[in-house]
Scaffold this active site. Sequence first.
Site, short mmCIF file in Angstrom:
data_model
loop_
_atom_site.label_atom_id
_atom_site.label_comp_id
_atom_site.label_asym_id
_atom_site.label_seq_id
_atom_site.Cartn_x
_atom_site.Cartn_y
_atom_site.Cartn_z
N GLU A 178 46.58 28.05 16.98
CA GLU A 178 47.74 27.29 16.52
C GLU A 178 48.13 26.22 17.53
O GLU A 178 48.16 26.49 18.74
CB GLU A 178 48.94 28.22 16.30
CG GLU A 178 50.02 27.54 15.48
CD GLU A 178 51.39 27.52 16.12
OE1 GLU A 178 52.32 26.99 15.49
OE2 GLU A 178 51.54 27.99 17.26
N GLN B 120 50.49 22.96 8.93
CA GLN B 120 51.74 23.67 8.66
C GLN B 120 52.90 22.77 9.07
O GLN B 120 52.78 21.95 9.99
CB GLN B 120 51.79 24.97 9.49
CG GLN B 120 51.37 24.72 10.93
CD GLN B 120 51.78 25.76 11.93
OE1 GLN B 120 52.65 26.58 11.70
NE2 GLN B 120 51.16 25.70 13.11
N HIS C 267 55.30 22.61 22.34
CA HIS C 267 56.22 23.18 21.35
C HIS C 267 57.58 22.50 21.35
O HIS C 267 58.11 22.13 20.31
CB HIS C 267 56.40 24.69 21.59
CG HIS C 267 57.41 25.30 20.67
ND1 HIS C 267 58.76 25.35 20.97
CD2 HIS C 267 57.28 25.82 19.43
CE1 HIS C 267 59.41 25.91 19.96
NE2 HIS C 267 58.54 26.21 19.02
N HIS D 86 49.15 32.12 18.40
CA HIS D 86 50.37 31.32 18.44
C HIS D 86 50.48 30.60 19.79
O HIS D 86 50.72 31.23 20.81
CB HIS D 86 51.56 32.28 18.25
CG HIS D 86 52.88 31.61 18.15
ND1 HIS D 86 53.90 31.86 19.02
CD2 HIS D 86 53.35 30.70 17.25
CE1 HIS D 86 54.96 31.15 18.68
NE2 HIS D 86 54.65 30.45 17.60
N ASP E 291 51.07 23.21 18.19
CA ASP E 291 52.28 22.46 17.83
C ASP E 291 52.09 21.03 18.32
O ASP E 291 51.63 20.81 19.46
CB ASP E 291 53.51 23.04 18.55
CG ASP E 291 53.85 24.44 18.08
OD1 ASP E 291 53.92 24.66 16.86
OD2 ASP E 291 54.04 25.32 18.95
O1 G3P Z 1 54.32 27.63 13.32
C1 G3P Z 1 54.66 28.94 13.09
C2 G3P Z 1 55.58 29.29 14.17
O2 G3P Z 1 54.95 28.87 15.32
C3 G3P Z 1 56.88 28.60 13.98
O3 G3P Z 1 57.60 28.75 15.12
O4 G3P Z 1 58.87 27.50 16.73
O5 G3P Z 1 56.86 28.78 17.44
O6 G3P Z 1 56.60 26.68 16.17
P1 G3P Z 1 57.47 27.88 16.44
CA CA Z 2 54.35 26.48 15.61
#
Ligand code: G3P
Ligand code: CA
Length: 400
Positions: A67, A185, A82, A40, A69
């Site tokens: 992951e 996602q 993020h 994450h 963003d």
């Molecule tokens: O993308 C899954 C999770 O990361 C969603 O929460 O706010 O950390 O992007 P966030």
């Molecule tokens: Ca995310």
Amino acid sequence: MKNFMIKISLSLTLLFSIVIYSKTVYGEEISEKNFQVIAHRGDSGNAPEHTMVSYELARRLGADYIEIDLGMTKDGQLIAIHDSTVDRTTDGNGRVNSLTLSQIKELDTGSWFNQQFPNKANPQYIGLKIPTLEEIIDHYKDTINYYIEVKRPEDNPGMADELLQVLNSRHLIENNIPRGKVIIQSSDAESLKYIHSQYPNLPLIQLGSYTNRMDLPEISKYAIGVGPELTTVNKTFIEKAHSNGLIVHCWTVNNQADMEKMIDWGADGIFTNYVGLAVNVKLADRTAPVIPTIYTISNQSTSIMGTAESKSTVYAWVGNKMLGKAVASNEKYSIKISKQKAGALVSVYSVDAAGNKSGSKTGKVVDRTAPVTPTINIISDQSTYIAGKAELNSKVFAWV
Ligand code: G3P
Ligand code: CA
């Protein structure tokens, strides 16, 4: 007419089974070995989120996916960030989409981490730069799996198209690329539906903060799975998602107990800030039987119950004698052996379906045949009432 209805009903059942089956296989191709560890924002519990250092740490620790963003700069470049502003994670401030890439590149996105987490601070984090999506892909090429979030598309028109263009230019959505190399996602269903219309084979995950707001049959038309927030998830939801042909990747799972719970409930993966911990939990041997519950339940028998890998055979030993065995199903087993005295030691060990011994445990026999101290109440002028627990079908006498 009755036969005709039965035929129709059987055909519908078969058709439904085929749809569910093919969907499930599709999901399994993505999750491959079932439980996926998704880093994450990189290994963001140990290094500044969305930096090459954080991604590299995650890769080395064995993450299945990195992951990312997405944010979009004023001049339309996709960057890994993020928040909608640079305030929290850099030494600058302002909205991402009001800054150009060259302005963003002047910012330090490592020092904030050292200040906020002094026990994890590292001088190498000072001066780290926010990477663009292209820089990340040009660095890792197809050596990692990408899990990319289309974030706030309402503030960033064209984000999905720009993402598809970058992926195309780097040959990451071509037929020879393994399905699941890139997962996209979003919490924005419209963006996912748009991407699905352009690339129907590109795996998509519908994010959501509340499981009870997820329309699973509808989501299954365009996505291969759902990404729910951890605290709103339960086993029933995961089973329901699976029966709709959807895999489940929960966010954000950062402690061991929750990680084990997600594995036990059958989740297909987790987003975590602690990749090393998650990989250890994922690889831990969970096939061995746990300490059994052993009750002597009658004058004839002692019952041994516990959990073990489904289809493994569990054997019960007392001293050097094997007294009983059972095959575990639904991760549970139950063995009845001849009556044992209270306090006697009983060992169980299991052999998995492939014939490998997977572990053993020992427990003590508890005698449940004796009546426990009763509750005694005078309930009227005529009678006194005595209630308690004892072995089924045994006679209990009351003496004064
Ligand atoms: O993308 C899954 C999770 O990361 C969603 O929460 O706010 O950390 O992007 P966030
Ligand atoms: Ca995310």
